[in-house]
Design an enzyme around this catalytic site. Structure first.
Site, PDB file in Angstrom:
ATOM      1  CG  ASP A  16      -4.844 -76.672 122.052  1.00 43.44           C
ATOM      2  OD1 ASP A  16      -3.883 -75.889 122.039  1.00 43.44           O
ATOM      3  OD2 ASP A  16      -5.557 -76.874 121.067  1.00 43.44           O
ATOM      4  CG  ASP A  17      -3.167 -72.646 123.631  1.00 46.95           C
ATOM      5  OD1 ASP A  17      -2.364 -73.176 122.849  1.00 46.95           O
ATOM      6  OD2 ASP A  17      -3.818 -71.634 123.353  1.00 46.95           O
ATOM      7  CB  CYS A  57      -2.218 -74.988 118.192  1.00 45.93           C
ATOM      8  SG  CYS A  57      -3.208 -76.321 117.569  1.00 45.93           S
ATOM      9  CG  HIS A 107      -5.841 -75.976 114.356  1.00 49.31           C
ATOM     10  ND1 HIS A 107      -5.331 -75.101 115.287  1.00 49.31           N
ATOM     11  CD2 HIS A 107      -6.389 -75.199 113.379  1.00 49.31           C
ATOM     12  CE1 HIS A 107      -5.557 -73.859 114.904  1.00 49.31           C
ATOM     13  NE2 HIS A 107      -6.202 -73.889 113.738  1.00 49.31           N
TER      14      HIS A 107
END
Length: 209
Positions: A16-17, A57, A107
């Protein structure tokens, strides 16, 4: 779909990221943190140097599940819910004989969504966190985990728990499978992982691995 079983198993791992400048084997930044396991994978694989993902995301995740742009799925920003009527990758794959699982961060469920949202989106097995950032009082060391619609508290470091869950699920499969592992890290909250998961004496690696 008739040709989908040509490859038996697929494991997709998402950090993530993380940009390529933070991954040593891309050689984009000499000060990049050593990533020896990623470098080991890259040395026997392919580095994509001309590819695009949505710089957020949730839109990226929805695109992976549906093959459609964010303006079509309605997931254009973090926290937007993916509609249950979307035709998704696991729904198609299960029709041709695959077992499917998504482990880790979801998410894609908006406020008020059912804890079964990942399962309703087509994944026969889901184990992980429904939301985005682990917000206080949640941390990577104590967080709310959902397993196929049932919530529970987890005190195992989130990255390790995701890996363990994925390994257990893969071990139990009797037919071809597709498993996506979505790590919460390296997204905030920023922290040091348990000491056994990193090595401070590894030298950064260049593009040659």
């Amino acid at each position: 779909c008739a040709h989908a079983l040509a490859q038996d198993n697929t494991l997709l791992i998402i950090g993530d990221d993380i940009g390529v400048e933070a991954i040593a084997c891309y050689g984009e930044d000499d000060s990049a943190t050593p990533t020896p396991n990623i470098s080991a994978l890259a040395s026997g694989g392919v580095l994509f140097r001309n590819a695009y993902a949505a710089p957020l995301c949730s839109p990226t995740r929805a695109q992976i599940h549906t093959g459609r742009y964010g303006f079509r799925t309605g997931v254009g920003a973090p926290g937007h819910a993916m509609k249950e009527e979307e035709i998704t990758l696991p729904e198609i794959l299960e029709k041709v004989g695959y077992a499917t699982a998504l482990i880790g961060k979801w998410h894609l469920a908006g406020r008020g969504s059912s804890p079964e949202h990942p399962n309703k989106a087509g994944w026969s097995h889901f184990s992980g966190s429904l939301g985005g950032v682990l917000r206080p009082p949640d941390t990577y060391f104590r967080w709310n985990k959902t397993v196929n619609g049932k919530r529970q508290s987890c005190e195992v470091y989130a990255t390790s728990e995701n890996v363990n869950d994925a390994l257990l699920w893969i071990r139990d499969q009797k037919k071809p499978w597709v498993c996506i592992v979505n790590f919460n890290s390296a997204h905030s909250p920023l922290h040091l992982p348990p000491e056994e998961l990193y090595a401070s004496d590894v030298e950064p690696e260049g593009p040659e691995g």
